[in-house]
Design a protein around this motif. Structure first.
Motif, PDB file in Angstrom:
ATOM      1  N   LEU B 147       0.816  -1.212   0.000  1.00 45.75           N
ATOM      2  CA  LEU B 147       0.000   0.000   0.000  1.00 45.75           C
ATOM      3  C   LEU B 147       0.849   1.262   0.000  1.00 45.75           C
ATOM      4  CD1 LEU B 147      -2.658  -1.116   2.612  1.00 45.75           C
ATOM      5  CD2 LEU B 147      -3.128  -0.590   0.223  1.00 45.75           C
ATOM      6  N   GLY B 148       2.147   1.078   0.134  1.00 48.89           N
ATOM      7  CA  GLY B 148       3.056   2.215   0.146  1.00 48.89           C
ATOM      8  C   GLY B 148       3.023   2.997   1.437  1.00 48.89           C
ATOM      9  N   ILE B 149       2.746   2.319   2.531  1.00 56.81           N
ATOM     10  CA  ILE B 149       2.724   2.998   3.827  1.00 56.81           C
ATOM     11  C   ILE B 149       4.128   2.937   4.416  1.00 56.81           C
ATOM     12  CG2 ILE B 149       1.774   2.967   6.174  1.00 56.81           C
ATOM     13  CD1 ILE B 149      -0.733   1.655   4.882  1.00 56.81           C
ATOM     14  N   THR B 150       4.697   4.080   4.644  1.00 58.07           N
ATOM     15  CA  THR B 150       6.061   4.110   5.186  1.00 58.07           C
ATOM     16  C   THR B 150       6.012   3.955   6.698  1.00 58.07           C
ATOM     17  OG1 THR B 150       5.974   6.461   5.441  1.00 58.07           O
ATOM     18  CG2 THR B 150       6.874   5.650   3.363  1.00 58.07           C
ATOM     19  N   ASP B 151       7.210   3.794   7.270  1.00 57.03           N
ATOM     20  CA  ASP B 151       7.282   3.599   8.721  1.00 57.03           C
ATOM     21  C   ASP B 151       6.731   4.790   9.480  1.00 57.03           C
ATOM     22  OD1 ASP B 151       8.153   1.116   8.529  1.00 57.03           O
ATOM     23  OD2 ASP B 151      10.237   1.477   9.201  1.00 57.03           O
ATOM     24  N   SER B 152       6.985   6.012   8.944  1.00 54.12           N
ATOM     25  CA  SER B 152       6.509   7.182   9.689  1.00 54.12           C
ATOM     26  C   SER B 152       4.983   7.249   9.678  1.00 54.12           C
ATOM     27  CB  SER B 152       7.113   8.457   9.086  1.00 54.12           C
ATOM     28  OG  SER B 152       6.670   8.632   7.765  1.00 54.12           O
ATOM     29  N   ILE B 153       4.369   6.896   8.524  1.00 52.25           N
ATOM     30  CA  ILE B 153       2.894   6.865   8.485  1.00 52.25           C
ATOM     31  C   ILE B 153       2.370   5.796   9.443  1.00 52.25           C
ATOM     32  CG2 ILE B 153       0.880   6.469   7.014  1.00 52.25           C
ATOM     33  CD1 ILE B 153       2.536   7.477   4.658  1.00 52.25           C
ATOM     34  N   LYS B 154       3.062   4.668   9.411  1.00 53.53           N
ATOM     35  CA  LYS B 154       2.647   3.548  10.246  1.00 53.53           C
ATOM     36  C   LYS B 154       2.632   3.953  11.730  1.00 53.53           C
ATOM     37  CE  LYS B 154       4.171  -0.992  11.491  1.00 53.53           C
ATOM     38  NZ  LYS B 154       5.473  -1.622  11.599  1.00 53.53           N
ATOM     39  N   THR B 155       3.698   4.660  12.162  1.00 58.58           N
ATOM     40  CA  THR B 155       3.760   5.098  13.551  1.00 58.58           C
ATOM     41  C   THR B 155       2.572   5.988  13.877  1.00 58.58           C
ATOM     42  OG1 THR B 155       6.101   5.278  13.049  1.00 58.58           O
ATOM     43  CG2 THR B 155       5.414   5.892  15.266  1.00 58.58           C
ATOM     44  N   LYS B 156       2.268   6.908  12.919  1.00 57.54           N
ATOM     45  CA  LYS B 156       1.135   7.798  13.149  1.00 57.54           C
ATOM     46  C   LYS B 156      -0.159   7.006  13.296  1.00 57.54           C
ATOM     47  CE  LYS B 156       2.744  12.094  11.172  1.00 57.54           C
ATOM     48  NZ  LYS B 156       3.128  12.564   9.839  1.00 57.54           N
ATOM     49  N   LEU B 157      -0.320   6.022  12.406  1.00 57.22           N
ATOM     50  CA  LEU B 157      -1.524   5.195  12.450  1.00 57.22           C
ATOM     51  C   LEU B 157      -1.676   4.500  13.801  1.00 57.22           C
ATOM     52  CD1 LEU B 157      -1.660   3.382   8.992  1.00 57.22           C
ATOM     53  CD2 LEU B 157      -3.390   4.895   9.965  1.00 57.22           C
ATOM     54  N   GLU B 158      -0.533   4.002  14.269  1.00 59.40           N
ATOM     55  CA  GLU B 158      -0.591   3.224  15.506  1.00 59.40           C
ATOM     56  C   GLU B 158      -0.751   4.094  16.737  1.00 59.40           C
ATOM     57  OE1 GLU B 158       2.817   0.751  15.347  1.00 59.40           O
ATOM     58  OE2 GLU B 158       1.840  -0.696  14.021  1.00 59.40           O
ATOM     59  N   GLU B 159      -0.144   5.295  16.666  1.00 62.88           N
ATOM     60  CA  GLU B 159      -0.174   6.129  17.876  1.00 62.88           C
ATOM     61  C   GLU B 159      -1.524   6.784  18.107  1.00 62.88           C
ATOM     62  OE1 GLU B 159       3.040   8.854  17.899  1.00 62.88           O
ATOM     63  OE2 GLU B 159       4.440   7.375  18.690  1.00 62.88           O
ATOM     64  N   SER B 160      -2.172   7.142  17.030  1.00 60.23           N
ATOM     65  CA  SER B 160      -3.439   7.830  17.245  1.00 60.23           C
ATOM     66  C   SER B 160      -4.576   6.812  17.335  1.00 60.23           C
ATOM     67  CB  SER B 160      -3.667   8.835  16.121  1.00 60.23           C
ATOM     68  OG  SER B 160      -4.735   8.488  15.301  1.00 60.23           O
ATOM     69  N   THR B 161      -4.977   6.528  18.570  1.00 62.76           N
ATOM     70  CA  THR B 161      -6.054   5.552  18.785  1.00 62.76           C
ATOM     71  C   THR B 161      -7.058   6.141  19.772  1.00 62.76           C
ATOM     72  OG1 THR B 161      -4.877   4.590  20.615  1.00 62.76           O
ATOM     73  CG2 THR B 161      -4.585   3.507  18.469  1.00 62.76           C
ATOM     74  N   VAL B 162      -8.131   5.441  19.930  1.00 63.07           N
ATOM     75  CA  VAL B 162      -9.125   5.839  20.934  1.00 63.07           C
ATOM     76  C   VAL B 162      -8.913   4.984  22.170  1.00 63.07           C
ATOM     77  CG1 VAL B 162     -11.580   5.983  21.438  1.00 63.07           C
ATOM     78  CG2 VAL B 162     -10.769   6.385  19.102  1.00 63.07           C
ATOM     79  N   THR B 163      -8.706   5.610  23.330  1.00 59.22           N
ATOM     80  CA  THR B 163      -8.696   4.813  24.570  1.00 59.22           C
ATOM     81  C   THR B 163      -9.921   5.183  25.381  1.00 59.22           C
ATOM     82  OG1 THR B 163      -7.353   6.480  25.636  1.00 59.22           O
ATOM     83  CG2 THR B 163      -6.189   4.573  24.782  1.00 59.22           C
ATOM     84  N   LEU B 164     -10.503   4.158  25.974  1.00 56.03           N
ATOM     85  CA  LEU B 164     -11.728   4.365  26.742  1.00 56.03           C
ATOM     86  C   LEU B 164     -11.467   3.974  28.187  1.00 56.03           C
ATOM     87  CD1 LEU B 164     -14.810   4.998  26.578  1.00 56.03           C
ATOM     88  CD2 LEU B 164     -15.141   2.538  26.346  1.00 56.03           C
ATOM     89  N   ARG B 165     -11.713   4.913  29.095  1.00 57.12           N
ATOM     90  CA  ARG B 165     -11.585   4.585  30.506  1.00 57.12           C
ATOM     91  C   ARG B 165     -12.961   4.782  31.122  1.00 57.12           C
ATOM     92  NH1 ARG B 165      -9.350   5.843  35.623  1.00 57.12           N
ATOM     93  NH2 ARG B 165      -9.976   7.990  35.593  1.00 57.12           N
ATOM     94  N   GLN B 166     -13.417   3.779  31.826  1.00 57.22           N
ATOM     95  CA  GLN B 166     -14.748   3.894  32.413  1.00 57.22           C
ATOM     96  C   GLN B 166     -14.648   4.667  33.709  1.00 57.22           C
ATOM     97  OE1 GLN B 166     -15.964   0.983  34.898  1.00 57.22           O
ATOM     98  NE2 GLN B 166     -17.743   2.247  35.354  1.00 57.22           N
ATOM     99  N   GLN B 167     -15.577   5.624  33.892  1.00 58.55           N
ATOM    100  CA  GLN B 167     -15.579   6.367  35.150  1.00 58.55           C
ATOM    101  C   GLN B 167     -16.983   6.431  35.716  1.00 58.55           C
ATOM    102  OE1 GLN B 167     -13.590  10.146  34.997  1.00 58.55           O
ATOM    103  NE2 GLN B 167     -13.059   9.835  37.134  1.00 58.55           N
ATOM    104  N   ASN B 168     -17.110   6.062  36.990  1.00 59.15           N
ATOM    105  CA  ASN B 168     -18.397   6.095  37.665  1.00 59.15           C
ATOM    106  C   ASN B 168     -18.533   7.462  38.308  1.00 59.15           C
ATOM    107  OD1 ASN B 168     -20.489   5.862  39.454  1.00 59.15           O
ATOM    108  ND2 ASN B 168     -19.974   3.740  40.023  1.00 59.15           N
ATOM    109  N   PHE B 169     -19.522   8.297  37.813  1.00 58.13           N
ATOM    110  CA  PHE B 169     -19.590   9.667  38.345  1.00 58.13           C
ATOM    111  C   PHE B 169     -20.104   9.707  39.776  1.00 58.13           C
ATOM    112  CE2 PHE B 169     -23.120   9.013  35.343  1.00 58.13           C
ATOM    113  CZ  PHE B 169     -24.178   9.019  36.220  1.00 58.13           C
ATOM    114  N   ASN B 170     -20.664   8.584  40.252  1.00 63.83           N
ATOM    115  CA  ASN B 170     -21.071   8.542  41.667  1.00 63.83           C
ATOM    116  C   ASN B 170     -19.877   8.279  42.574  1.00 63.83           C
ATOM    117  OD1 ASN B 170     -23.850   8.983  41.445  1.00 63.83           O
ATOM    118  ND2 ASN B 170     -24.149   6.870  40.759  1.00 63.83           N
ATOM    119  N   ASP B 171     -18.857   7.732  41.996  1.00 65.59           N
ATOM    120  CA  ASP B 171     -17.732   7.321  42.817  1.00 65.59           C
ATOM    121  C   ASP B 171     -16.466   7.480  41.984  1.00 65.59           C
ATOM    122  OD1 ASP B 171     -15.933   6.182  44.476  1.00 65.59           O
ATOM    123  OD2 ASP B 171     -16.869   4.194  44.528  1.00 65.59           O
ATOM    124  N   THR B 172     -15.869   8.662  42.087  1.00 65.02           N
ATOM    125  CA  THR B 172     -14.775   9.002  41.177  1.00 65.02           C
ATOM    126  C   THR B 172     -13.501   8.223  41.451  1.00 65.02           C
ATOM    127  OG1 THR B 172     -14.376  10.868  42.619  1.00 65.02           O
ATOM    128  CG2 THR B 172     -15.517  11.322  40.558  1.00 65.02           C
TER     129      THR B 172
END
Lengths: 312, 423
Positions: B147-172
């Motif tokens: 696909l012609g994806i270079t290492d620098s593009i690959k790093t960008k792809l991998e670094e930008s992700t969605v992380t989800l942390r669950q937080q209970n607003f009744n009990d922080t």
């Protein structure tokens, strides 16, 4: 005043009538023998007196008042037939624990235990464990823990089983001492010879019912068969033995056992033998042993009572 | 009352003074930790390296890419070979391989690969998924190239992700990772104590019965007093052991926090402190003590009833106590489900019913009160546990009274219930 009165006590279990309408009166200071074959209901009766079982029917009057297990139990000392002690516990601590459960303070209990231990040569035992004791030794310990709290009523179930003659005598003397000191002793056993020796008063139970009750002397008298043993210094001849006064039960050269026919007295017999020219050396009445009476009363009853159905 | 105290005192002192108590108090935490760390260590250290031959006719795979991945993960080694599939199959052992993979010449990078790992023996799922992971990594590299994806593009792809942390607003402060850990630990601890001390009560009662001391004692105290004294005495032993452990924990905490100021970089210390600050320590300890004792009373009185009913034969006791032990075991089997979803109906009702509440509730509480466990549930659970153990103690007392003086045939549960119903 009697220490204990049982009025029409009943305790039925699912498969048998363990105690079926027993009434008894035991006076203060008596040594009372409760006799009966295995499974007669002795243990169940005792368990009601010690507050372990509640009677299905009937009343127990203890020391003039209706028996209240919660409060009266401290005045009773009970040594069950199956002896039990904590095997891993030190002997001194064990005696202390059992005495405190009977309501003694720690201080009083310690003093009493030391007293008894000294008296029965158990001084060196304090820190030993029960598992290190012989059967006879633990028997002695069990006896001490039973009487430690000066109970008014002491119930001993087969107290001599497993004891050698020396220790049995030791315990016997202590029983006499306790009775002299005012305690009442109920002595449950099926060993008749011990009863004759120790008890003033006995009751015989079988199949959950009381068969007889009274002093040893009276009972023997009531069950005597008018048997006499007569011995002579001269040789006994057939013609010496008449037929109308008595029947001959046993006979050898110089001695005869006779059963007196009704209507005749001892004097009639003596007169008769003297008249026949015999020299009498001894003349004794043969009284039945409690064992004989016991067997005579019990032998007609089926042994396997526990398999009979209750019809109540 | 005074007599119960005497009995409690004896039961407590004879047990606490024993060497086995002291040893087990020290050894248990060590054993517990050892079991957890030891089992993971053994699992990771004993697995052997899997060697797989790759026979590539498609030309996608090259030695360099494979070697690079082998360096990253050494739990399996892939090697490109030039032999035919048949000769590898015939000689895989002699060649030193555990299996081989054939990549057919028709393979297309856009369609993906469907491969099979041919082995002479059946492998565990862990081993084959490791190979699959490695192959996918290599395959990613091949796709990127196409696909012609270079290492620098690959790093960008991998670094930008969605992380989800669950937080209970009744009990922080709630931290579900820590809560899961504590939930498991608390649940298992209660489970072990219930079974361990429950059977101690049973053995204690059996000892008194077979020693025939029971008849001597019940001519001084009521059978119920004797039973209750024993249960409370042994319960206090369990509580003592628990307090010793808590004390150790606090000592460790204080020790680590005093170190922590100077050496904050230390991960372990930071971790321990994070755990302590993310949970409500007094609430959890208080509830633990409550559920420990409540559950203990609930079950041990039943064990006492069994002990009173049987003779010296251990097998009789085991067969009678089986249904009760089963209920305790069932709670521990369901525990992972409760921890996974602490608000599910199973978790909620299981933590209210006294049969399972000591284990279930203690698994839920670390997730937060009143966030995950509303106050009404905690209250209802505690009240029903109290009612529950009053009932079982009463019930057991009835059986005990009859059983303790009964010798002979082992009764059935039906007969024992009859004893309990009889006045």
């Amino acid at each position: 005043m009697p220490i204990l009165e049982l009025q029409n006590l009943r305790k039925y279990f699912a498969t048998q009538k363990a105690v079926d309408d027993i009434s008894l009166t035991i006076e203060k200071g008596q040594i009372f023998g409760l006799l009966g074959p295995n499974g007669a209901g002795k243990t169940t009766l005792i368990r009601m007196i010690t507050g372990i079982f509640y009677p299905d029917q009937g009343e127990i009057i203890f020391d003039g008042k209706k028996f209240d297990p919660l409060n009266d139990i401290v005045h009773i000392g009970y040594m069950p037939e199956e002896r039990g002690l904590y095997k891993k516990m030190k002997i001194g601590e064990q005696a202390l624990y059992l005495a405190q459960l009977k309501g003694l303070s720690k201080h009083d209990a310690t003093t009493k235990i030391k007293e008894w231990f000294t008296r029965l040569d158990m001084d060196s035992w304090w820190n030993k464990k029960v598992e290190d004791l012989s059967k006879g030794m633990s028997q002695k310990l069990q006896f001490v823990t039973t009487v430690l709290h000066n109970p008014k009523l002491i119930i001993l179930d087969e107290p001599f089983s497993g004891l050698d003659p020396v220790n049995a005598n030791l315990i016997k003397d202590e029983i006499y001492n306790l009775a002299k000191g005012g305690a009442t002793i109920i002595f449950s056993t099926h060993r008749m010879e011990q009863v004759e020796e120790i008890c003033d008063h006995i009751a015989l139970v079988n199949k959950g019912q009381k068969m007889l009750d009274g002093t040893v002397k009276d009972i023997k008298h009531n069950y005597k068969e008018n048997l006499f043993r007569v011995s002579f210094s001269n040789k006994l001849m057939a013609e010496h033995l008449a037929i109308h006064l008595f029947q001959v039960k046993e006979k050898n050269e110089h001695e005869v056992v006779i059963k007196l026919d009704p209507g005749y007295t001892n004097n009639d017999v003596l007169e008769y033998f003297i008249h026949k020219g015999l020299h009498i050396e001894s003349f004794n009445e043969i009284l039945p042993s409690l064992n004989d009476i016991f067997i005579r009363l019990v032998e007609d009853t089926p042994a396997a009572r526990q398999f009979q159905q209750v019809t109540a | 009352m005074n007599k119960i105290l005497l009995i409690i005192q004896r039961e407590y002192l004879t047990r606490v003074r024993k060497k086995t108590f002291i040893i087990s108090t020290i050894l248990f935490p060590l054993l517990y930790l050892g079991l957890i760390f030891g089992s993971t260590y053994i699992a990771s250290s004993t697995s052997s390296v899997l060697r797989v031959a790759v026979i590539d006719s498609s030309g996608y795979f090259d030695k360099g890419k494979i070697e690079r991945e082998n360096l990253k993960d050494s739990s399996n080694i892939l090697s490109l070979v030039n032999y035919s599939a048949d000769s590898v199959k015939a000689n895989y052992k002699a060649l030193g391989y555990d299996g081989f993979i054939v990549v057919s010449p028709e393979s297309n990078w856009e369609a993906g690969l469907k491969l099979s790992l041919q082995t002479g023996r059946t492998l565990g799922i862990e081993s084959s998924s490791g190979v699959q992971r490695k192959l996918n990594n290599i395959w990613d590299g091949i796709k990127n190239e196409k696909l012609g994806i270079t290492d620098s593009i690959k790093t960008k792809l991998e670094e930008s992700t969605v992380t989800l942390r669950q937080q209970n607003f009744n009990d922080t402060t709630a931290n579900s990772g820590v809560a899961t850990g504590i939930g498991y630990a608390a649940g298992f601890l209660i489970y072990i104590i219930l079974l361990l001390y429950g059977s101690q009560v049973m053995m204690g009662v059996m000892e008194e019965k077979t020693n025939r001391i029971a008849e001597v004692i019940v001519s001084s105290v009521k059978p119920f007093q004797l039973m209750l004294g024993k249960i409370i005495g042994i319960g206090l032993v369990a509580l003592t052991q628990f307090f010793i452990w808590v004390l150790c924990m606090f000592l460790i905490y204080n020790f680590t926090s005093s170190l922590g100021n100077g050496v904050t970089a230390n991960n372990v210390i930071g971790g321990v402190q994070a755990i302590f600050t993310s949970i409500d320590v007094p609430l959890i300890l208080g509830c633990f003590a409550f559920y420990l004792l409540g559950g203990f009373f609930f079950y041990s009185s039943l064990y006492a009833a069994i002990g009173s009913a049987v003779n010296e034969d251990m097998r009789e006791a085991q067969s009678l106590s089986f249904p009760i032990t089963m209920i305790v075991i069932l709670s521990i089997v369901l525990l992972p489900g409760v921890i996974k979803d602490p608000s599910s109906p199973l978790a909620v009702w299981g933590s209210i019913i006294p049969f399972s509440s000591p284990i279930f509730m203690m698994a839920r509480i670390p997730f937060g009160v009143p966030g995950t466990v509303p106050w009404w549930q905690l209250g209802l659970s505690m009240v029903s546990l109290i009612i529950g153990f009053i009932f079982t103690t009463w019930f057991a007392g009835k059986i005990y009274r009859t059983g303790i003086l009964m010798y002979g045939k082992k009764p059935t549960w039906k007969e024992m219930i009859k004893w309990a119903i009889k006045r």
